[in-house]
Write a protein that holds these residues in place. Structure first.
Motif, short mmCIF file in Angstrom:
data_model
loop_
_atom_site.label_atom_id
_atom_site.label_comp_id
_atom_site.label_asym_id
_atom_site.label_seq_id
_atom_site.Cartn_x
_atom_site.Cartn_y
_atom_site.Cartn_z
N LYS A 3 0.84 -1.20 0.00
CA LYS A 3 0.00 0.00 0.00
C LYS A 3 0.87 1.25 0.00
O LYS A 3 0.60 2.24 -0.68
N LEU A 7 1.08 4.26 -2.76
CA LEU A 7 0.96 5.69 -2.47
C LEU A 7 2.13 6.46 -3.05
O LEU A 7 1.97 7.57 -3.57
N SER A 50 -5.22 8.55 -1.39
CA SER A 50 -5.15 7.12 -1.09
C SER A 50 -6.36 6.44 -1.68
O SER A 50 -7.50 6.88 -1.47
#
Length: 424
Positions: A3, A7, A50
């Motif tokens: 993740k 980003l 996000s």
């Protein structure tokens, strides 16, 4: 970790605020740090993205507002907005601040660009009076698709005052025609291949940044050399800029005239100081072109009240350094007497249609002609000098002489006839 890498793969979405309110009902607290903010606005806050969602944090303060506020993000051009869904939310005051945190859903097909927007805040005071404030913003997106357009700055309404040996100014309207990308770091340079027109200061003039669709008026100081030719000059204008982190270059040529200060000098007016009624007279005026360019449509007009109200002569074109005479012939009428004052008007223009004129005073005296002397015939003069009896006497004498001649002729004819008979 995955993740986090996702980003990092998103190119940062920057937000540029302009902290000027149309009204002072609300202010942005630039030093406050809200949950989710890595730094304050004063320190260069950047929004967080996000999973296709961008969150914009705004610490708002108001000394008038009572109760909840409504915060709305409005795009200047909704047709190219990178967001979808609602862009409005309500907030209650907490610890003296309205802690606005707009969660904006990004479109999957969003285009990288610079989007003008406005954060609008509304509320009311304790008496129910409406309160409002607005914050102009530029939302910069760099993780979307590249725009298919290939826009370059546009120069329109370009004019210039270029006079030989003088400073001038070029003015134009500069437009960013792009729907997505701002143009920053704009620099303009101007080049005249002949060297007659030069930049008055720097050869690279910085220009204001332009948001998509934005225009600005520009002024470029120039100077024209004293030896410049009076003619059309083709100026090459070059623009460099940065758009979406990519450099841009555009060159365009414009044709502009270099003119001169018109210098048409005149000599003295030549005309008689007096004239008789009905006689012709001439006004003569030497005209000298002392400038560097040709003059055309040179027209001289004589105005003498009662004689002529606008008798003109077209001198025509006068080349640089040449001289020509303007001559006007006029005739005073038989009803004009005494001193008459007027003027000679001269109008002219250069090759670009710039017209100028001047006038010179003139005057003359119109006089009445002297009466014609009496004409006496020879017969009248003889009759005046001879006595009255002489003419009848001479007439009688002439008659007697005529009878004598007739009688003499008759006698001669008889004598000739007798001589001829005797010979026979």
């Amino acid at each position: 970790m995955k993740k986090f890498i996702m980003l990092l793969s998103l190119i940062a979405l920057f937000l540029t605020p302009i902290f000027a309110l149309a009204e002072q009902d609300f202010t942005l607290d630039e030093t406050s740090l809200l949950n989710g903010m890595s730094r304050s606005w004063a320190q260069g806050y950047e929004p967080v993205s996000s999973n296709g969602v961008m969150t914009l944090h705004f610490p708002l303060a108001s000394g008038k507002c009572d109760g909840r506020v409504t915060v709305t993000l409005r795009m200047k051009d909704e047709t190219v907005s990178p967001f979808k869904g609602s862009m409005t939310a309500q907030y209650q005051r907490s610890d003296g601040l309205y802690r606005a945190a707009l969660r904006l859903e990004l479109r999957s097909d969003r285009v990288s660009g610079d989007y003008a927007a406005e954060l609008v805040v509304t509320g009311q005071d304790a008496e129910g009076k409406a309160l409002s404030g607005s914050f102009p913003l530029v939302i910069r997106i760099r993780d979307g698709l590249m725009p298919e357009e290939n826009a370059h700055p546009q120069l329109e309404d370009l004019t210039a005052s270029l006079i030989v040996g003088a400073d001038g100014t070029l003015t134009a309207k500069l437009t960013n025609p792009s729907r997505y990308a701002a143009m920053t770091g704009l620099l303009l340079s101007i080049n005249d291949p002949t060297g007659d027109v030069l930049p008055a200061s720097t050869d690279k003039l910085p220009l204001p940044d332009l948001l998509p669709g934005e225009s600005t008026d520009i002024e470029v100081p120039l100077t024209v050399t004293p030896s410049a030719s009076v003619s059309l000059h083709q100026l090459q204008l070059t623009l460099v800029w940065t758009s979406l982190s990519q450099p841009g270059l555009w060159t365009e040529a414009f044709t502009l005239p270099v003119t001169q200060t018109i210098r048409l000098e005149q000599g003295g007016v030549t005309m008689p100081s007096s004239i008789l009624q009905g006689n012709q007279a001439t006004v003569s005026l030497p005209l000298m072109n002392m400038g560097r360019g040709d003059l055309r449509n040179v027209l001289a007009t004589l105005v003498l009240p009662g004689i002529t109200e606008g008798q003109s002569v077209l001198v025509g074109a006068i080349a640089a350094g040449e001289s020509r005479d303007a001559k006007i012939i006029f005739t005073p009428g038989k009803t004009v007497l005494g001193e008459v004052s007027g003027e000679v008007r001269v109008t002219y223009e250069d090759l670009w249609g710039n017209a100028e004129s001047f006038s010179l005073p003139v005057s003359l005296t119109v006089e009445e002609p002297a009466p014609a002397p009496a004409v006496v015939t020879l017969t009248q003069e003889i009759e005046k000098r001879l006595p009255d009896w002489l003419l009848p006497a001479l007439g009688g004498a002439c008659g007697l002489l005529l009878l004598a001649l007739i009688l003499q002729g008759s006698l001669l004819r008889r004598k000739i006839r007798r001589l001829e008979e005797d010979k026979l």
